[in-house]
Write a protein that holds these residues in place. Structure first.
Motif, mmCIF file in Angstrom:
data_model
loop_
_atom_site.group_PDB
_atom_site.id
_atom_site.type_symbol
_atom_site.label_atom_id
_atom_site.label_comp_id
_atom_site.label_asym_id
_atom_site.label_seq_id
_atom_site.Cartn_x
_atom_site.Cartn_y
_atom_site.Cartn_z
ATOM 1 N N LYS A 195 0.821 -1.213 0.000
ATOM 2 C CA LYS A 195 0.000 0.000 0.000
ATOM 3 C C LYS A 195 0.858 1.267 0.000
ATOM 4 O O LYS A 195 0.341 2.361 -0.181
ATOM 5 N N HIS A 204 3.134 3.990 -1.293
ATOM 6 C CA HIS A 204 3.546 4.561 -2.571
ATOM 7 C C HIS A 204 5.063 4.744 -2.555
ATOM 8 O O HIS A 204 5.608 5.295 -1.590
ATOM 9 N N ILE A 242 6.629 8.138 -1.452
ATOM 10 C CA ILE A 242 6.580 8.607 -0.059
ATOM 11 C C ILE A 242 7.055 7.520 0.901
ATOM 12 O O ILE A 242 6.654 7.457 2.060
ATOM 13 N N LEU A 249 7.395 8.188 9.878
ATOM 14 C CA LEU A 249 6.166 8.319 10.661
ATOM 15 C C LEU A 249 5.921 7.049 11.469
ATOM 16 O O LEU A 249 5.555 7.115 12.654
ATOM 17 N N THR A 309 5.887 6.912 15.509
ATOM 18 C CA THR A 309 4.699 6.476 16.245
ATOM 19 C C THR A 309 5.071 5.463 17.323
ATOM 20 O O THR A 309 4.684 5.604 18.485
ATOM 21 N N VAL A 330 4.963 5.626 21.464
ATOM 22 C CA VAL A 330 4.257 4.663 22.310
ATOM 23 C C VAL A 330 5.173 4.156 23.419
ATOM 24 O O VAL A 330 4.817 4.180 24.596
ATOM 25 N N ASP A 387 -0.926 10.768 -9.508
ATOM 26 C CA ASP A 387 0.021 10.358 -8.473
ATOM 27 C C ASP A 387 -0.136 11.172 -7.201
ATOM 28 O O ASP A 387 -0.188 10.628 -6.116
ATOM 29 N N THR A 444 -3.116 10.175 -5.119
ATOM 30 C CA THR A 444 -2.940 8.939 -4.335
ATOM 31 C C THR A 444 -1.951 9.164 -3.196
ATOM 32 O O THR A 444 -2.157 8.667 -2.097
ATOM 33 N N ILE A 445 -0.908 9.941 -3.483
ATOM 34 C CA ILE A 445 0.070 10.201 -2.418
ATOM 35 C C ILE A 445 -0.588 10.907 -1.250
ATOM 36 O O ILE A 445 -0.456 10.498 -0.087
ATOM 37 N N ARG A 449 -2.904 8.510 0.612
ATOM 38 C CA ARG A 449 -2.218 7.498 1.431
ATOM 39 C C ARG A 449 -1.516 8.124 2.632
ATOM 40 O O ARG A 449 -1.516 7.553 3.727
ATOM 41 N N LEU A 450 -0.930 9.294 2.420
ATOM 42 C CA LEU A 450 -0.277 9.965 3.556
ATOM 43 C C LEU A 450 -1.296 10.290 4.637
ATOM 44 O O LEU A 450 -1.040 10.121 5.828
ATOM 45 N N THR A 465 -2.162 7.203 6.513
ATOM 46 C CA THR A 465 -1.046 6.853 7.411
ATOM 47 C C THR A 465 -1.081 7.730 8.658
ATOM 48 O O THR A 465 -0.941 7.239 9.780
ATOM 49 N N CYS A 466 -1.274 9.036 8.423
ATOM 50 C CA CYS A 466 -1.277 9.957 9.556
ATOM 51 C C CYS A 466 -2.420 9.628 10.516
ATOM 52 O O CYS A 466 -2.238 9.633 11.734
ATOM 53 N N LEU A 525 -3.902 6.762 10.979
ATOM 54 C CA LEU A 525 -3.582 5.525 11.700
ATOM 55 C C LEU A 525 -2.586 5.808 12.825
ATOM 56 O O LEU A 525 -2.782 5.386 13.969
ATOM 57 N N ALA A 526 -1.523 6.552 12.474
ATOM 58 C CA ALA A 526 -0.501 6.864 13.463
ATOM 59 C C ALA A 526 -1.098 7.645 14.627
ATOM 60 O O ALA A 526 -0.821 7.361 15.800
ATOM 61 N N VAL A 544 -2.986 5.363 16.952
ATOM 62 C CA VAL A 544 -2.104 4.561 17.821
ATOM 63 C C VAL A 544 -1.560 5.414 18.960
ATOM 64 O O VAL A 544 -1.639 5.054 20.140
#
Lengths: 205, 311, 294
Positions: free
Chosen positions: A65, A67, A70, A77, A81, A85, C3, C6-7, C10-11, C14-15, C17-18, C21
């Motif tokens: 997943k 890219h 990046i 990141l 993270t 934690v 592109d 999508t970048i 996805r970023l 990710t952010c 999700l992070a 957590v």
């Protein structure tokens, strides 16, 4: 690219042939800075182990997943993270040890060894293999820290794990901050010496 | 930098400017003398007997206004312009002291603050990060890059300069984020993520700008940019800034000192390592082991700076 | 162009999700952190008073927290004390000469007092607009059956490298009962030895008069004194040795004379200031016939 190594081989590679501290000479800062006692080395080793394993697994899970453009920011990141934690957890549950390690827990985020493993291994291999690789590297780091801590604590304060074993202090110099450089340098030389001696005997046979 | 300098020169001029109003009541300059002495300077001569009356002065530390410091003796210089208050106990010059002087007519003039000059304090942060708490030799940070790029003097200089620039920019950006986002919204636990993000961003930005603006410079320095991210000093500086709650000028000095200290360490180390190449070293010590031992010797030398106080 | 979309997408994922957590980790650990800090604080306090897990503090003993503020308005400064009265808290303001300016009851719960932010807000309200309050320090008054037996003082002073934070226990005559180093950044193996028993315990038992001109001497620490301070010998023998060296100055740490000096001056300063202030406060309390909890 398929990985042809078993889990045991992956672990032993991290501890021995590609030991992050003595062989790759990466992430040296804590090895010099806070390895004055075995406990300190062990605690930071555990923290690094945690971050390495979790980051490797996370990246491996999401490898399709991510890219490619990046890639690096995603790694950073992810590592940040998990460092956050472990930082929060240590501060909450082990405040004494956390205070001794100071800023170094937060600095795990800038450890080259972790990013390197993600880039070279976890983003290509299966989750399972990444786990073992991360474990091996983390353990390798931990072993390195514990060995240095052992030498410094034994010679510096004559104790192991805080228990007095020698009854006297052979060389106070070894727990002074600057001695970390000497201990690491001498140990590297020692491992070189073993390797050279080994090669020499092999060459003779 | 220019702005700060102008500001401070203006402030300094203001303090030192001879003021001729209310000659006897007005103190033109105040500073710490010896360890138990505060010196007040008047623009014109004042009466000796009046000046030597201890009841005229009340002195306390700013944080403890209820505890008056006991004056033992008051000396007046021959021209009558300098009054030095000698105290029973030595003063804690790190703290701001407040001196109130009662005028001839019994009216009390406002407390005069006696403190070490702020510029001196800023310089002491710089010196501290540069020598006393050198990031490489006494804090043991950034060692991977330190050992990696200290083989040649030219590389060492390039790395040190690029590193200092990135460090100053990213530390100042981190300061803004920390003061105006992390603190107000109680997001302190996001420190690590935010700081490392800003560092990566700075490196990327410097990379892009340098590539477009000055390709020649980029060719010689560009390679070091990637290494900067892997250096723990760059993340340690914002963290130290956050834990000490530094203001803008202090953060600037800290990052400049950290970068300069790194440059200094790299330069010293590379000078030694260039010579080591010519020396006859036992094979087991070749390469990194001897470099570590040399670094250890530097670290011991830098221990000598410990406790250095210039200002 | 595709592109970039999508970048960005996805970023963002990710952010998020992070953030999830980290956020959950923060929520889980924050409570435990506060709890542990509190437990740790209690442990330090009891240890200073000579109690431990094996020898719990008796029920007749009570700890009363008292907070000191500096109240500043346009013309003058005053000292405000937030102290526990017989019924609820009292905010007492004294001027520089120790005269009572104000004496107001404060409506604040026992648990809210412990939270610095809440406490500061309440004190600011009591002081009224136009006056600013700054928190100065806190003192804990320890009572046994209503009699004062000790004071616990917090303090922070400059050390060789950065700051040294300490907690001191003194008895009602201001003799030192114990010293604990809470935080410091001195060099390991040198200045960091200030947290060791053989240094800290040298302060134990020094009376107020001794303390006034207590100095640091650059002499080697006698071995029997060292053993007694570290608690390596039987209690009865140790007491004898400690009494023998009781009126000596503080022996400087090897290679860390300056750190030792800073601790000595810092401790002296804290006790002297406290003795001065407590005297004024007690007079004011007696004058106003205020019934404090201690």
């Amino acid at each position: 690219m398929a990985n042809d190594k078993t889990s045991m081989q992956l672990i032993s590679r991290g501890i021995l042939s590609e030991n992050p501290i003595f062989k790759l000479a990466l992430s040296m800062c804590p090895a010099v800075g806070i390895s004055t006692t075995v406990i300190n080395g062990l605690m930071l080793g555990v923290a690094v182990l945690f971050v390495q394993v979790f980051s490797s697994v996370t990246i491996s899970l999401f490898k399709n997943k991510i890219h490619p453009r990046i890639r690096i920011p995603t790694y950073t990141l992810t590592i940040a993270t998990w460092v956050t934690v472990i930082d929060l957890a240590l501060a909450a549950y082990l405040p004494d040890a956390y205070a001794r390690m100071g800023i170094f827990v937060k600095l795990i985020v800038a450890f080259a060894i972790i990013t390197m493993r993600l880039e070279m291994f976890a983003c290509k291999e299966s989750v399972n293999d990444s786990f073992w690789d991360g474990l091996g590297m983390g353990l390798g780091f931990m072993v390195g820290m514990v060995v240095i801590g052992f030498v410094r604590e034994l010679l510096g304060s004559g104790a192991i794990f805080g228990y007095d074993v020698l009854g006297f202090k052979p060389l106070l110099f070894f727990i002074l901050p600057s001695a970390g450089f000497f201990v690491v340098g001498l140990m590297m030389a020692f491992f070189n010496w073993i390797e050279l001696a080994y090669k020499r005997t092999k060459g003779k046979i | 930098m220019h702005r700060i300098l102008t500001y401070w020169t203006a402030a300094l001029l203001f303090i030192l400017a001879p003021v001729c109003l209310h000659a006897a009541d007005f103190v033109s300059e105040q500073r710490f003398g010896d360890e138990n002495e505060i010196i007040l300077t008047y623009p014109a001569a004042i009466d000796k007997t009046v000046a030597q009356n201890p009841a005229r002065y009340t002195v306390f530390e700013e944080a403890d206004p209820d505890i008056r410091l006991e004056i033992q003796k008051i000396d007046v210089s021959d021209d009558g312009r300098k009054v030095s208050l000698l105290f029973k106990e030595s003063l804690n010059t790190a703290k701001t002291h407040v001196v109130s002087v009662r005028g001839d007519d019994g009216r009390e003039i406002e407390g005069i603050q006696v403190k070490k000059s702020y510029l001196g304090y800023l310089l002491s942060i710089l010196i501290s990060a540069l020598l006393v708490n050198n990031f490489v030799f006494t804090k043991y940070l950034g060692l991977c890059v330190f050992f990696g790029t200290s083989k040649r003097k030219t590389t060492a200089k390039g790395m040190g300069v690029v590193f200092t620039i990135v460090m100053v920019v990213s530390a100042l950006m981190s300061w803004f984020f920390y003061q105006f986002i992390l603190i107000p919204y109680d997001l302190n636990f996001l420190q690590i993520v935010v700081f490392i993000g800003l560092v990566s961003l700075t490196v990327q930005a410097v990379d892009t700008i340098l590539r477009k603006v000055n390709p020649i410079l980029f060719n010689s320095f560009g390679v070091f940019l990637v290494l900067v991210i892997a250096n723990c000093v760059i993340i340690a500086v914002p963290l130290i800034m956050a834990s000490n709650n530094y203001n803008f000028a202090e953060t600037f000095m800290l990052s400049l000192g950290a970068g300069g200290g790194f440059l200094l360490a790299l330069y010293l180390m590379s000078s030694v390592r260039e010579r080591l190449d010519l020396a006859n070293i036992p094979p087991t010590f070749k390469g990194l082991p001897i470099a570590f031992i040399v670094a250890g010797q530097f670290a011991m030398a830098f221990l000598g700076f410990s406790g250095l106080q210039l200002f | 162009m595709k592109d970039i979309l999508t970048i960005i997408f996805r970023l963002t994922v990710t952010c998020i999700l992070a953030a999830m957590v980290m956020g959950s980790a923060f929520i889980i650990t924050n409570k435990a952190k506060k709890h542990n800090e509190h437990v740790n604080e209690q442990k330090v306090r009891y240890a200073l008073l000579g109690y431990s897990a094996a020898q719990p503090i008796p029920d007749s003993m009570a700890l009363h927290e008292m907070y000191r503020y500096v109240v500043t308005d346009k013309e003058s400064q005053a000292i405000g004390y937030l102290l526990p009265g017989k019924e609820g808290f009292i905010f007492l303001t004294l001027d520089m000469e120790g005269k009572v300016i104000d004496n107001k009851p404060v409506d604040i719960a026992e648990s809210a007092v412990l939270e610095k932010d809440l406490r500061d807000k309440v004190v600011q309200e009591i002081a009224g607009a136009g006056r600013s309050v700054t928190f100065a320090d806190q003192t804990i008054v320890v009572t046994n059956n209503g009699e004062r037996v000790a004071y616990l003082l917090d303090g922070k002073f400059t050390g060789f490298k950065t700051f040294i934070g300490v907690m001191l226990a003194v008895d009602p005559k201001f003799s030192i009962l114990g010293l604990e180093i809470l935080e410091h950044e001195e060099d390991p193996g040198l200045g960091a030895e200030i947290e060791r028993d053989y240094f800290r315990n040298q302060f134990k038992g020094k009376t107020f008069d001794q303390l006034k001109d207590l100095d640091v001497v650059k002499e080697p620490l006698p071995d029997e004194y060292f053993q007694a301070l570290e608690g390596n010998i039987a209690a009865a023998d140790a007491a004898e040795i400690l009494a023998k060296y009781g009126d000596r100055d503080i022996y400087a740490l090897t290679g860390a004379t300056i750190s030792s000096r800073y601790v000595n001056t810092g401790v002296k300063g804290i006790v002297k200031k406290f003795a001065y202030r407590l005297n004024i406060l007690d007079t004011a309390l007696a004058d106003q016939k205020i019934k404090a909890a201690f």
